[in-house]
Design a protein around this motif. Structure first.
Motif, PDB file in Angstrom:
ATOM      1  N   PRO A 353       0.836  -1.207   0.000  1.00 56.88           N
ATOM      2  CA  PRO A 353       0.000   0.000   0.000  1.00 56.88           C
ATOM      3  C   PRO A 353       0.868   1.252   0.000  1.00 56.88           C
ATOM      4  CG  PRO A 353      -0.757  -1.554   1.656  1.00 56.88           C
ATOM      5  CD  PRO A 353       0.551  -2.072   1.156  1.00 56.88           C
ATOM      6  N   GLY A 354       0.502   2.209  -0.837  1.00 58.95           N
ATOM      7  CA  GLY A 354       1.260   3.451  -0.890  1.00 58.95           C
ATOM      8  C   GLY A 354       2.527   3.356  -1.706  1.00 58.95           C
ATOM      9  N   MET A 355       2.693   2.277  -2.469  1.00 56.73           N
ATOM     10  CA  MET A 355       3.883   2.145  -3.308  1.00 56.73           C
ATOM     11  C   MET A 355       3.898   3.274  -4.348  1.00 56.73           C
ATOM     12  SD  MET A 355       5.071  -1.195  -5.493  1.00 56.73           S
ATOM     13  CE  MET A 355       6.738  -1.308  -6.148  1.00 56.73           C
ATOM     14  N   ASP A 356       5.030   3.934  -4.475  1.00 60.90           N
ATOM     15  CA  ASP A 356       5.168   5.059  -5.381  1.00 60.90           C
ATOM     16  C   ASP A 356       5.075   4.591  -6.833  1.00 60.90           C
ATOM     17  OD1 ASP A 356       6.731   7.126  -7.052  1.00 60.90           O
ATOM     18  OD2 ASP A 356       6.495   8.121  -5.120  1.00 60.90           O
ATOM     19  N   ALA A 357       4.312   5.310  -7.647  1.00 62.68           N
ATOM     20  CA  ALA A 357       4.142   4.939  -9.053  1.00 62.68           C
ATOM     21  C   ALA A 357       5.471   4.946  -9.801  1.00 62.68           C
ATOM     22  CB  ALA A 357       3.148   5.886  -9.718  1.00 62.68           C
ATOM     23  N   GLU A 358       6.377   5.833  -9.408  1.00 64.46           N
ATOM     24  CA  GLU A 358       7.686   5.870 -10.071  1.00 64.46           C
ATOM     25  C   GLU A 358       8.493   4.614  -9.773  1.00 64.46           C
ATOM     26  OE1 GLU A 358       9.780   9.413  -9.122  1.00 64.46           O
ATOM     27  OE2 GLU A 358       8.281  10.755 -10.025  1.00 64.46           O
ATOM     28  N   VAL A 359       8.344   4.090  -8.566  1.00 65.72           N
ATOM     29  CA  VAL A 359       9.027   2.840  -8.220  1.00 65.72           C
ATOM     30  C   VAL A 359       8.451   1.694  -9.038  1.00 65.72           C
ATOM     31  CG1 VAL A 359       9.501   1.206  -6.361  1.00 65.72           C
ATOM     32  CG2 VAL A 359       9.576   3.664  -5.899  1.00 65.72           C
ATOM     33  N   GLN A 360       7.125   1.666  -9.176  1.00 65.27           N
ATOM     34  CA  GLN A 360       6.512   0.628 -10.009  1.00 65.27           C
ATOM     35  C   GLN A 360       6.993   0.738 -11.460  1.00 65.27           C
ATOM     36  OE1 GLN A 360       2.175   1.207  -8.489  1.00 65.27           O
ATOM     37  NE2 GLN A 360       2.372  -0.934  -9.142  1.00 65.27           N
ATOM     38  N   ALA A 361       7.101   1.950 -11.961  1.00 69.90           N
ATOM     39  CA  ALA A 361       7.571   2.149 -13.331  1.00 69.90           C
ATOM     40  C   ALA A 361       8.996   1.638 -13.493  1.00 69.90           C
ATOM     41  CB  ALA A 361       7.487   3.627 -13.704  1.00 69.90           C
ATOM     42  N   GLN A 362       9.822   1.833 -12.467  1.00 68.64           N
ATOM     43  CA  GLN A 362      11.190   1.329 -12.523  1.00 68.64           C
ATOM     44  C   GLN A 362      11.210  -0.194 -12.551  1.00 68.64           C
ATOM     45  OE1 GLN A 362      13.759   2.776  -9.391  1.00 68.64           O
ATOM     46  NE2 GLN A 362      15.337   1.237  -9.819  1.00 68.64           N
ATOM     47  N   VAL A 363      10.367  -0.811 -11.724  1.00 64.34           N
ATOM     48  CA  VAL A 363      10.273  -2.279 -11.725  1.00 64.34           C
ATOM     49  C   VAL A 363       9.845  -2.769 -13.103  1.00 64.34           C
ATOM     50  CG1 VAL A 363       9.025  -4.276 -10.791  1.00 64.34           C
ATOM     51  CG2 VAL A 363       9.773  -2.437  -9.256  1.00 64.34           C
ATOM     52  N   ALA A 364       8.800  -2.158 -13.647  1.00 62.73           N
ATOM     53  CA  ALA A 364       8.258  -2.604 -14.925  1.00 62.73           C
ATOM     54  C   ALA A 364       9.252  -2.418 -16.065  1.00 62.73           C
ATOM     55  CB  ALA A 364       6.960  -1.862 -15.221  1.00 62.73           C
ATOM     56  N   SER A 365       9.888  -1.260 -16.122  1.00 60.22           N
ATOM     57  CA  SER A 365      10.826  -1.008 -17.225  1.00 60.22           C
ATOM     58  C   SER A 365      12.023  -1.941 -17.152  1.00 60.22           C
ATOM     59  CB  SER A 365      11.283   0.451 -17.210  1.00 60.22           C
ATOM     60  OG  SER A 365      11.996   0.759 -16.025  1.00 60.22           O
ATOM     61  N   THR A 366      12.510  -2.199 -15.938  1.00 66.34           N
ATOM     62  CA  THR A 366      13.642  -3.120 -15.789  1.00 66.34           C
ATOM     63  C   THR A 366      13.235  -4.530 -16.198  1.00 66.34           C
ATOM     64  OG1 THR A 366      14.445  -1.791 -13.930  1.00 66.34           O
ATOM     65  CG2 THR A 366      15.378  -3.998 -14.187  1.00 66.34           C
ATOM     66  N   LEU A 367      12.057  -4.947 -15.798  1.00 66.42           N
ATOM     67  CA  LEU A 367      11.578  -6.276 -16.173  1.00 66.42           C
ATOM     68  C   LEU A 367      11.391  -6.383 -17.677  1.00 66.42           C
ATOM     69  CD1 LEU A 367      10.563  -9.082 -15.440  1.00 66.42           C
ATOM     70  CD2 LEU A 367       8.328  -8.083 -14.917  1.00 66.42           C
ATOM     71  N   HIS A 368      10.804  -5.366 -18.303  1.00 63.15           N
ATOM     72  CA  HIS A 368      10.648  -5.347 -19.772  1.00 63.15           C
ATOM     73  C   HIS A 368      12.002  -5.544 -20.457  1.00 63.15           C
ATOM     74  CE1 HIS A 368       6.457  -4.483 -20.368  1.00 63.15           C
ATOM     75  NE2 HIS A 368       6.483  -3.344 -19.713  1.00 63.15           N
ATOM     76  N   ARG A 369      12.995  -4.788 -20.002  1.00 59.71           N
ATOM     77  CA  ARG A 369      14.306  -4.864 -20.642  1.00 59.71           C
ATOM     78  C   ARG A 369      14.932  -6.234 -20.498  1.00 59.71           C
ATOM     79  NH1 ARG A 369      18.795  -3.910 -18.051  1.00 59.71           N
ATOM     80  NH2 ARG A 369      17.844  -2.501 -16.520  1.00 59.71           N
ATOM     81  N   ILE A 370      14.855  -6.810 -19.300  1.00 58.76           N
ATOM     82  CA  ILE A 370      15.433  -8.134 -19.066  1.00 58.76           C
ATOM     83  C   ILE A 370      14.732  -9.187 -19.935  1.00 58.76           C
ATOM     84  CG2 ILE A 370      15.623  -9.966 -17.315  1.00 58.76           C
ATOM     85  CD1 ILE A 370      16.140  -7.715 -15.278  1.00 58.76           C
ATOM     86  N   LEU A 371      13.424  -9.082 -20.070  1.00 59.57           N
ATOM     87  CA  LEU A 371      12.687 -10.050 -20.893  1.00 59.57           C
ATOM     88  C   LEU A 371      13.079  -9.914 -22.361  1.00 59.57           C
ATOM     89  CD1 LEU A 371       9.139  -9.801 -19.278  1.00 59.57           C
ATOM     90  CD2 LEU A 371      10.799 -11.639 -18.985  1.00 59.57           C
ATOM     91  N   ARG A 372      13.230  -8.677 -22.839  1.00 59.67           N
ATOM     92  CA  ARG A 372      13.608  -8.475 -24.241  1.00 59.67           C
ATOM     93  C   ARG A 372      15.011  -8.991 -24.521  1.00 59.67           C
ATOM     94  NH1 ARG A 372      11.195  -3.386 -23.406  1.00 59.67           N
ATOM     95  NH2 ARG A 372      13.262  -2.445 -23.192  1.00 59.67           N
ATOM     96  N   GLU A 373      15.903  -8.829 -23.539  1.00 58.05           N
ATOM     97  CA  GLU A 373      17.274  -9.285 -23.732  1.00 58.05           C
ATOM     98  C   GLU A 373      17.388 -10.803 -23.704  1.00 58.05           C
ATOM     99  OE1 GLU A 373      19.306  -5.277 -21.721  1.00 58.05           O
ATOM    100  OE2 GLU A 373      19.308  -7.201 -20.653  1.00 58.05           O
ATOM    101  N   GLY A 374      16.363 -11.457 -23.112  1.00 61.29           N
ATOM    102  CA  GLY A 374      16.325 -12.911 -23.114  1.00 61.29           C
ATOM    103  C   GLY A 374      17.223 -13.548 -22.096  1.00 61.29           C
TER     104      GLY A 374
END
Length: 374
Positions: A353-374
């Motif tokens: 609860p109260g997780m900052d949207a910018e922190v979530q965006a960082q998690v998501a973008s990092t995960l996207h990049r790792i998945l694309r890199e394989g």
């Protein structure tokens, strides 16, 4: 590893800081009362939880595991009986069955919800089956219409495992109030979290509640007049007092969890390599758990790379219960392909609860990049 601060899988500090004066006041009140076990704070907490859930009785105890054991014993499950449950859960669920002398019978999960698939229950019922334990995993309510229908057809008792689902609702009704008993945990990672262990059993059945209250204090209704071999499973006054401070906030915290889940959905929904969890009615997101869509993805490698970049994640659960060593011989014939596949693919991302949207965006973008890199 990144030089930025690590992103934990769960941040417990925010609510503590926000409620610090009230929490300290609750502790001081108990310490000055010199009443530490089964006193007025426990009684008040039980009344307030029963009111929150809309149930007649709430019986606190020292853990969610003990709540399951007390409930099973109170509904009459014992040695030689069988209890149907899911293999995709924390070990405490089948462990409680084993601890009352019964045998857990594992039924596979619905891959879309990670919960027990009630369509498979009928085929698992035998002359020894006495109960079903559905688990509302990750805060998502199980298909209780299907579970209750199967229970009615076979005359079975239903004990809900709500350890991860305090405040969740199924068709508008709180989970834990749909079966014969509902069992909750107040472990520090739960939606209503304590500062140590704690649990509770909810029921509308007065006889069941009285039996659970007797069993939690060494099988006695009156001190030194023991009727059964029970246990020592009492929620202490300090935990009850602290939980009373948090209880009025849990609905708002659950709403905040759902908002964070919706934000993740927008950030991750377009990635064809992931399956995000559905935002279903009543889900309170104790965990936000995705699964890897591509068989070419190694979940553990993805998790390790996220960790290297300062993002902590969790795997709930890497081994389904029927494959654990403790059940290796007794359940060798059990095959639950959906649970086994989920165990190799799921990954729980940081959420609180109260997780900052910018922190979530960082998690998501990092995960996207790792998945694309394989």
């Amino acid at each position: 590893m990144s030089t930025q601060a690590r992103i934990p899988s769960l941040d417990l500090s925010g609510p503590v800081e926000a409620l610090w004066p009230e929490l300290l006041g609750a502790v001081e009140k108990v310490l000055r009362s010199a009443h530490y076990i089964l006193g007025p704070e426990v009684a008040a907490f039980e009344e307030e939880v029963a009111r929150f859930l809309g149930t007649r009785h709430a019986v606190s105890c020292n853990s969610g595991t003990d709540a399951l054991v007390l409930a099973l014993r109170a509904v009459g499950v014992g040695p030689g009986d069988e209890v149907i449950t899911t293999p995709f859960t924390f070990f405490a669920t089948p462990e409680a069955v084993s601890n009352v002398g019964a045998r857990p019978v594992f039924v596979d999960i619905d891959p879309d919800t990670f919960n027990l698939d009630p369509r498979l229950v009928d085929a698992a019922v035998t002359s020894r089956t006495r109960a079903i334990i559905p688990v509302h995993l990750f805060g998502r309510p199980c298909d209780m219409a299907g579970v209750l229908g199967a229970a009615a057809r076979h005359g079975l008792r239903v004990v809900e495992d709500c350890a991860q689902a305090f405040g969740a609702r199924y068709h508008g009704k709180p989970v834990g109030t749909l079966g014969h008993a509902g069992c909750f945990s107040f472990f520090p990672t739960k939606n209503l979290s304590g500062f140590g262990d704690g649990g509770l059993l909810a029921t509308d059945d007065e006889g069941l509640a009285q039996t659970a209250r007797m069993l939690r204090v060494h099988g006695s209704r009156r001190k030194y007049h023991n009727e059964a071999v029970g246990c020592n499973s009492r929620l202490d006054e300090l935990q009850a007092a602290l939980l009373r401070v948090k209880l009025p906030r849990v609905a708002a915290w659950n709403e905040a969890r759902v908002r964070a889940a919706r934000n993740y959905q927008g950030l991750l929904g377009g990635d064809g390599l992931l399956v995000p969890p559905e935002i279903s009615d009543g889900h309170v997101f104790n965990q936000y758990t995705v699964r890897m869509r591509s068989r070419s993805l190694d979940r553990d490698r993805v998790r390790a790379r996220l960790g290297d970049e300062g993002i902590d994640t969790m795997v709930y659960y890497p081994v389904p219960c029927h494959r654990l060593k403790v059940y290796g011989q007794s359940h060798a014939e059990v095959i639950c392909p959906e649970a086994e596949l989920a165990a190799s693919e799921v990954l729980s991302l940081p959420l609180w609860p109260g997780m900052d949207a910018e922190v979530q965006a960082q998690v998501a973008s990092t995960l996207h990049r790792i998945l694309r890199e394989g």
